[in-house]
Write an enzyme that holds these catalytic residues in place. Structure first.
Site, PDB file in Angstrom:
ATOM      1  N   ALA A  63      60.045   7.924  29.010  1.00 38.65           N
ATOM      2  CA  ALA A  63      61.616   8.207  28.933  1.00 38.65           C
ATOM      3  C   ALA A  63      61.826   9.684  29.633  1.00 38.65           C
ATOM      4  CB  ALA A  63      62.256   8.484  27.625  1.00 38.65           C
ATOM      5  N   GLY A 104      58.012   5.688  26.515  1.00 38.18           N
ATOM      6  CA  GLY A 104      58.814   4.570  27.080  1.00 38.18           C
ATOM      7  C   GLY A 104      58.216   3.682  27.947  1.00 38.18           C
ATOM      8  N   GLU A 107      56.124   1.384  25.858  1.00 42.45           N
ATOM      9  CA  GLU A 107      57.052   0.442  25.212  1.00 42.45           C
ATOM     10  C   GLU A 107      57.365  -0.643  26.163  1.00 42.45           C
ATOM     11  OE1 GLU A 107      59.354   3.600  23.513  1.00 42.45           O
ATOM     12  OE2 GLU A 107      59.176   2.630  21.613  1.00 42.45           O
ATOM     13  N   GLU A 127      55.398  10.439  21.361  1.00 38.41           N
ATOM     14  CA  GLU A 127      56.601  10.935  20.869  1.00 38.41           C
ATOM     15  C   GLU A 127      56.580  11.858  19.562  1.00 38.41           C
ATOM     16  OE1 GLU A 127      55.967   7.981  21.906  1.00 38.41           O
ATOM     17  OE2 GLU A 127      57.650   7.134  23.268  1.00 38.41           O
TER      18      GLU A 127
END
Ligand code: NAD
Length: 708
Positions: A63, A104, A107, A127
């Site tokens: 992210a 991310g 993911e 994270e």
């Protein structure tokens, strides 16, 4: 299609290529672009399968966390929606993972149906290091696609694993090796899957396999990781999210994950950890220095002094594959130093960090000498001899005469004036401070001291060198103790003074370790050596002469030969590895307090924090005001990485921003009154602290006019 992704169809396979350098960070623009690309692939009848890959060195770094600040992180399509869209695709999606798939990015890869990856690619969910947990399905999909143990380890510790290792868990369907381009291999794989009519897969239809887990698996995990949990908020939520994956269907699990993510996001711990993440990036920027300045070469390093610091410093360079020579006064000193280095590697090998063969290869890069002539081809020389100005100046005069032009000449001094050391050479532009912390092969901090005449390219070289050896660099100006030891000074002073006023070493250390410090100040003194502190004080008597109580207990302990752990006695008494309060020290405190007319009393936990931690804040404000540190986050990095300040509080100044600067000023002023003449002597708030507090400002918003 917009420039952040490339979309094309090759033989019925849609290839979506992320091309958003440097790391394909999943900001809103890339998410929108990916969203459009997958919609297009779904709408085109000829497309039978979809390959998702990267044009860069890595699949996706995750992210874009700068979006946290402006809320764009939650703008549609958010990462969750994007992952769900990929997962729901009725056409098989194949993620082609090169380099890294982190956060991310990982993911996104988890929401594909199949994963092909380079063997060495790193896959991880870091994270937790930002005070969060994976919030786009990572905690629910990873345990389904690999196994609970692997998922929990990866999510809780935030450590990436190689694709090769993860292939054995089923997470990676195909490992890609050999000369073929990964993109081409992924297309070939997609065609095979289409030909075999391979099914699309969705985690919604998978259950986490818990059959091998003991009933108290999660509590056992908590018990085994107690230390990592202390003070931090998100690690426990990571465990809860994986527990949820074991108990709930995917949709409900995702909802639980989202709730836990929001919980974490709103904590001071998350703010603190994200602050440190950005602090590390900011610290590499040096005001007034063009970041594109080419660094000087770094092929060979020389270290002067093979003592505690010299040996540890040398290990950093040979670990990084850089040939290093150590010089000392004589063969005996060198042999002593080498013995310590060998022992350290033996310990690392026993812990499995290195194989015996690797240790041999590393040690082959190390040589020793007593002849300065052997330093003539070194690109960087680091002096780590005794902390005495005359000795250091002599060493630098010699270096000036033997080193090649352009070699960087560095001193590891903890407190001495780097300008005065540079002044004895004919090349002050090449002289710099490189302040490593003990043990130098372990501690992450490297304070880089910028002297008046240090050249820009020498500074840039030092910052880049730090990255090569895995250190966190922070640049400081010249003053007594630079950033770290200067902040340490009033912190230590008050800890010592409170002994006179009736607190005990164990009480003070206990309060501060409960606050989160790795060690209390009096235990640190015993570890570092009471003699070292006493010698430093002797060098600055003028600055402290007006306070007869200044570290008086420690001066007396020094006179008694109680140097700390090395002599078995110091602030405490040591029996083996056990540390005990010593009645003799308590009596010494009572007696000395009597002599000085200091009244002893009960000191509260709150007062201990105010008189130690608040002084870190006060001194840092002064350092910022003087322009010794460029930004408040630099002071935070120094104390978190060099002095055991809890990362989950983000450093002393982030902590001050959380509790409010006015709180700190009010406490200092209250104590100034309550402590009478002693308060008057030391408790005046730093002008910058007072001003920021009065203006309702935060440290993080402050920049010195010189560097704004
Ligand atoms: P040390 O006493 O362990 O080692 C000093 C070494 O330097 C010895 O091996 C000695 O033989 C050698 N030496 C002395 N004079 C020399 C000369 N003229 N030429 C060549 N070699 C010489 O000391 P240390 O603890 O390693 O500290 C070294 C420096 O690092 C000091 O400036 C100290 O302030 C700084 N420092 C120490 C620490 C720490 O925790 N020990 C932390 C940061 C910085």
């Amino acid at each position: 299609m917009n420039v952040l992704t490339d979309y094309r169809v090759e033989d019925e396979i849609a290839v979506i290529t992320m091309q958003h350098p440097p790391v394909n960070s999943l900001g809103l623009a890339l998410r929108q672009s990916l969203w459009k690309a997958i919609q297009q692939a779904l709408s085109e009848a000829q497309v039978k399968a979809i390959v998702l890959c990267s044009s860069g060195k890595l699949f996706c770094g995750g992210a874009d966390i700068t979006e946290f600040a402006n809320q764009q992180f939650f703008s549609e399509p958010d990462l969750n929606a994007l992952c769900n869209m990929f997962e729901a695709s009725p056409k098989p999606v194949i993620a082609a993972i090169n380099g890294q798939a982190l956060g991310g990015g990982c993911e996104l890869a988890l929401s594909a149906d199949y994963r092909i990856a380079e063997a060495q690619a790193k896959i991880g969910l870091p994270e937790v290091h930002l005070g969060l947990l994976p919030g786009a399905g990572g905690t629910q999909r990873l345990p389904r696609l690999s196994n609970v143990e692997t998922a929990l380890e990866m999510i809780f510790h935030g450590k990436a694993q190689s694709a090769k290792k993860l292939a054995s868990t089923g997470l990676i369907d195909r490992i890609h090796e050999g000369p073929e381009d990964l993109r081409a291999a992924a297309i070939r794989y997609a065609k095979e899957l289409v030909a075999a009519q391979a099914p699309v897969k969705t985690c919604a239809e998978m259950q986490v396999d818990t059959s091998r887990l003991s009933e108290d698996f999660f509590n056992q995990f908590r018990a085994n990781n107690k230390r990592a949990l202390q003070g931090f908020y998100s690690p426990e939520r990571c465990i809860e999210a994986v527990e949820a994956a074991c108990q709930l269907p995917l949709l409900q699990g995702l909802a639980r994950e989202a709730a836990l993510f929001t919980d974490c996001m709103n904590t001071p711990q998350a703010r603190a950890q994200q602050h440190l993440f950005f602090a590390e990036r900011a610290a590499k920027k040096i005001p007034g220095v063009d970041p594109k300045t080419p660094p000087r070469p770094l092929h060979k390093v020389a270290i002067i002094g093979s003592g505690t610091m010299g040996g540890g410093i040398a290990m950093n360079f040979i670990n990084a594959g850089i040939p290093t020579v150590i010089l000392d006064l004589n063969a005996e000193a060198l042999e002593r130093g080498l013995e310590v280095i060998r022992k350290n590697y033996d310990i690392s090998a026993k812990k499995g960090r290195f194989s015996a063969e690797q240790v041999q290869q590393i040690l082959a890069l190390l040589s020793t000498t007593t002849d300065y002539g052997d330093l003539s081809d070194a690109d960087l020389v680091i002096e780590a001899v005794f902390e005495k100005m005359e000795i250091k100046q002599k060493v630098f005069q010699t270096l000036d005469s033997v080193c090649k032009p352009g070699a960087i000449l560095a001193t590891n001094t903890s407190t001495l004036d780097v300008n005065a050391i540079a002044a004895v050479t004919r090349r002050p532009q090449d002289v710099i401070g490189l302040h490593f912390f003990s043990p130098a092969n372990v501690m992450r901090l490297l304070e880089i001291v910028r002297a008046e005449q240090t050249a820009d390219d020498a500074l840039i070289s030092a910052v880049q060198m730090a990255a090569k050896i895995g250190k966190v660099p922070v640049v400081a100006g010249v003053c007594f103790g630079f950033i770290g030891n200067r902040m340490l000074e009033p912190y230590g002073r008050e800890a010592c003074r409170m002994l006179l006023e009736g607190a005990t070493p164990a009480q003070i250390d206990g309060v501060l370790t409960r606050f989160g410090m790795a060690m209390g100040p009096l235990s640190v003194q015993d570890l570092a050596g009471i003699d070292i502190g006493a010698l430093i004080r002797q060098g600055r008597r003028e600055a402290i002469a007006h306070d007869p109580s200044y570290c008086i207990i420690q001066d007396k302990l020094y006179e008694m030969g109680r140097y700390g752990q090395k002599t078995g006695r110091g602030n405490y008494i040591y029996e083996g590895r056990e540390q005990k309060e010593d009645p003799e020290v308590l009596e010494l405190c009572r007696h000395t307090a009597d002599e000085l007319g200091v009244a002893q009393r009960q000191i509260s936990e709150q007062e201990i924090i105010e008189r130690t931690i608040y002084f870190l804040i006060n001194e840092a404000a002064q350092i910022l005001d003087e322009g010794i540190a460029y930004r408040s986050s630099d002071c935070d990095l120094v104390w978190v990485n060099g002095y055991g300040f809890p990362a989950w509080r983000g450093g002393p100044l982030q902590y001050a921003d959380e509790i409010g600067l006015a709180t700190v000023v009010a406490a200092l002023k209250r104590l100034q009154k309550e402590l009478g003449a002693y308060g008057e002597m030391w408790f005046t708030p730093a002008p910058l602290l007072e001003k920021l507090a009065a203006d309702g400002k935060l440290f993080k918003d402050y920049s010195h006019p010189k560097y704004a």
